[in-house]
Design an enzyme around this catalytic site. Structure first.
Site, short mmCIF file in Angstrom:
data_model
loop_
_atom_site.label_atom_id
_atom_site.label_comp_id
_atom_site.label_asym_id
_atom_site.label_seq_id
_atom_site.Cartn_x
_atom_site.Cartn_y
_atom_site.Cartn_z
N ASN A 216 0.85 -1.19 0.00
CA ASN A 216 0.00 0.00 0.00
C ASN A 216 0.89 1.24 0.00
OD1 ASN A 216 0.51 0.87 2.83
ND2 ASN A 216 -0.38 -1.15 3.26
N ASP A 284 -4.40 -6.09 5.12
CA ASP A 284 -5.43 -6.92 5.75
C ASP A 284 -5.36 -8.36 5.26
OD1 ASP A 284 -6.62 -4.97 7.36
OD2 ASP A 284 -7.60 -4.09 5.61
N LYS A 294 8.36 -17.91 -9.56
CA LYS A 294 7.71 -16.78 -10.21
C LYS A 294 6.56 -17.28 -11.09
CE LYS A 294 8.50 -13.03 -13.36
NZ LYS A 294 9.25 -12.61 -14.51
N PRO A 312 -3.09 -11.58 10.44
CA PRO A 312 -3.39 -11.31 11.85
C PRO A 312 -3.55 -9.81 12.06
CG PRO A 312 -1.06 -11.84 11.57
CD PRO A 312 -1.74 -12.09 10.25
N ASP A 313 -4.45 -9.42 12.96
CA ASP A 313 -4.60 -8.00 13.29
C ASP A 313 -3.72 -7.74 14.51
OD1 ASP A 313 -5.49 -5.53 14.43
OD2 ASP A 313 -7.22 -5.66 13.09
N ILE A 314 -2.64 -7.02 14.31
CA ILE A 314 -1.64 -6.85 15.37
C ILE A 314 -2.20 -6.04 16.53
CG2 ILE A 314 0.73 -6.11 15.84
CD1 ILE A 314 1.10 -6.34 12.69
N PHE A 332 -4.25 3.54 14.98
CA PHE A 332 -4.50 4.57 13.98
C PHE A 332 -5.62 4.05 13.09
CE2 PHE A 332 -1.30 8.02 13.87
CZ PHE A 332 -0.66 7.70 15.06
N LYS A 346 -13.52 0.78 15.60
CA LYS A 346 -12.21 0.12 15.74
C LYS A 346 -11.72 0.16 17.17
CE LYS A 346 -10.84 0.40 11.07
NZ LYS A 346 -10.27 1.14 10.01
N LYS A 350 -10.96 -3.42 18.67
CA LYS A 350 -9.54 -3.76 18.86
C LYS A 350 -9.07 -3.52 20.28
CE LYS A 350 -8.63 -2.91 13.99
NZ LYS A 350 -7.58 -3.02 13.01
O1 C5P Z 1 -6.46 -1.30 8.84
P1 C5P Z 1 -7.27 -0.75 9.98
O2 C5P Z 1 -7.98 0.53 9.62
O3 C5P Z 1 -8.14 -1.76 10.66
O4 C5P Z 1 -6.17 -0.27 11.03
C1 C5P Z 1 -6.53 0.24 12.28
C2 C5P Z 1 -5.40 0.02 13.25
O5 C5P Z 1 -5.13 -1.36 13.37
C3 C5P Z 1 -4.07 0.66 12.90
O6 C5P Z 1 -3.52 1.10 14.13
C4 C5P Z 1 -3.25 -0.46 12.31
O7 C5P Z 1 -1.87 -0.26 12.52
C5 C5P Z 1 -3.76 -1.65 13.08
N1 C5P Z 1 -3.74 -2.90 12.34
C6 C5P Z 1 -2.90 -3.91 12.77
N2 C5P Z 1 -2.91 -5.11 12.10
C7 C5P Z 1 -3.71 -5.30 11.03
C8 C5P Z 1 -4.55 -4.28 10.58
C9 C5P Z 1 -4.53 -3.06 11.26
O8 C5P Z 1 -2.16 -3.72 13.73
N3 C5P Z 1 -3.70 -6.47 10.42
#
Ligand code: C5P
Length: 409
Positions: A216, A284, A294, A312-314, A332, A346, A350
């Site tokens: 991105n 995501d 390749k 994974p969503d960190i 963020f 969020k 989260k």
């Molecule tokens: O992508 P999204 O808008 O959900 O991001 C919101 C927050 O979640 C941001 O702080 C981003 O760094 C965090 N995030 C993350 N891991 C992901 C997606 C988002 O830590 N896979």
């Protein structure tokens, strides 16, 4: 290291913002800073001497000609007992007196007599703030070396909109802490000294095959600026960064990663920490199968389709940790529409303590640009800031995070 207890002399002027000074006293004491309060006659119309002294845990000084006070402590002595004199709210009248060198009540006399640095938090109606007389006075005070915090821009108690609102108590505390961090002789550290801050920054790259990846437009600028600002406040900083082209701020420990899974593992490896800031634009999705060779065109015109799987969503993972959840978890939210509402969702989903939301629609120019307009979205409130450079946003955010951390500690 200077081990003297910290003390400010707080002058509370006569403005509607005086109620915020009560909160400032509470925050200062929580941060280990003693407060000797002076309440002006006009200030006492807005908050009572009783509540001021109750919160400060000390006598409040209210009048120059109070003979008892003069016997106990003269106004000259009073003006010098603190490390820093803070005027909040600093009204147009108080500012004018300071600029002109008038000394006709306890507050203005203390301000004239002090040999200590002075920090003021102006608060007044927008037109009074913009008036050439006030602006002249401000310029004079700046020349005299007076420190400033605010004023902020926003809705005013009088129904108008613009600059003139007093800085929030947390921001005034941050300015006070900055003073202690950088100005007191023998105290070479800042409010986050001894604290560890983990920051994620930049994009992640999710491989499609050995040469292609999903990415991105995140430049990493905001996260790197935050790392620099955290170092300036004395923190130990671990910056977990996706691939970017930015110089590493001095003093920062850089952990370079490519994928979301690597980023999660790197963050986990940095715990426990005191503040975790998730600024990275994490992909995501990644491809379900990461091809070892390749992918090639075979000449048949057939286009491969990519099957994606969720990363994974960190932030969510760390926010929900039972053990080792950092005391302050900041996310963020980069949005292209319904910025605030999506950030509020969020925050909850989260389990973050605060979400810094911004509009990254193409028109905003935020992604990859050097300016940012952010909204601080908390559980019960939203605060919107003016457009600023990413560096200025970072400094203001880090000050706020430090103050929040101290408040919760
Ligand atoms: O992508 P999204 O808008 O959900 O991001 C919101 C927050 O979640 C941001 O702080 C981003 O760094 C965090 N995030 C993350 N891991 C992901 C997606 C988002 O830590 N896979």
């Amino acid at each position: 290291m200077n081990t003297e207890p910290k003390r400010i002399l707080l002058i509370i002027g006569g403005g509607i913002a005086a109620y915020k000074s009560l909160e400032l006293i509470r925050l200062c004491r929580k941060a280990g800073i003693a407060v000797t309060p002076i309440l002006t006659r006009a200030g006492a119309e807005f908050v009572t001497p009783m509540s001021v002294s109750g919160l400060a845990g000390e006598e409040v000084y209210t009048d120059l000609f109070d003979l008892t006070d003069e016997a106990e402590m003269g106004h000259i002595q009073l003006s010098r007992i603190a490390d820093l004199v803070v005027a909040a709210p600093a009204t147009a009248d108080l500012i004018a007196k300071m600029a002109a060198g008038l000394a006709n009540d306890l507050a203005s006399t203390a301000l004239m007599a002090t040999d200590k640095p002075v920090l003021i938090a102006p608060a007044m109606n927008v037109r009074m703030w913009q008036h050439p007389a006030t602006q002249r006075n401000i310029a004079t005070l700046k020349q005299d070396g007076v420190l400033f915090t605010g004023p902020d821009e926003g809705d005013m108690a009088c129904g108008e909109y613009g600059p003139g609102r007093m800085s929030e108590p947390a921001d005034i505390l941050a300015a006070i802490m900055r003073f202690y961090g950088s100005h007191l002789p023998g105290v070479p550290h800042g409010p986050l000294t001894g604290r560890k801050v983990v920051i994620t920054a930049g994009p992640t790259h999710e491989p499609i095959d050995p040469v292609r990846y999903i990415a991105n437009r995140s430049s990493g600028k905001q996260g790197y600026a935050l790392a620099e600002a955290a170092i300036a406040l004395g923190a130990e900083v671990a910056l977990v960064s996706g691939p970017v082209h930015l110089p590493v701020p001095p003093g920062v420990e850089l952990i370079q990663v490519e994928t979301a899974r690597e980023m999660l593992a790197a963050v986990g490896g940095e715990l426990p920490c005191d503040i975790a800031i998730f600024c990275a634009a994490v992909a995501d999705w990644r491809t379900a199968a990461d091809a070892k060779q390749k992918m090639k065109k075979d000449g048949s015109g057939k286009v491969p389709s990519l099957e994606l799987t969720e990363n994974p969503d960190i932030l969510k993972t760390i926010g929900h940790l039972k053990k080792h959840r950092p005391p302050l978890v900041i996310g963020f939210a980069a949005e292209t529409e319904n910025v605030i509402v999506n950030a509020q969702k969020k925050l909850k989903a989260k389990a973050a303590d605060l979400i810094v939301a911004n509009d990254v629609s193409h028109e905003s120019g935020v992604m990859g640009g050097s300016q940012n307009t952010v909204h601080l979205v908390g559980k019960d409130d939203v605060e919107s800031w003016d457009k600023m450079s990413k560096q200025a946003v970072a400094r203001k955010l880090m000050d706020r995070f430090a103050a929040l951390y101290i408040e919760r500690a």
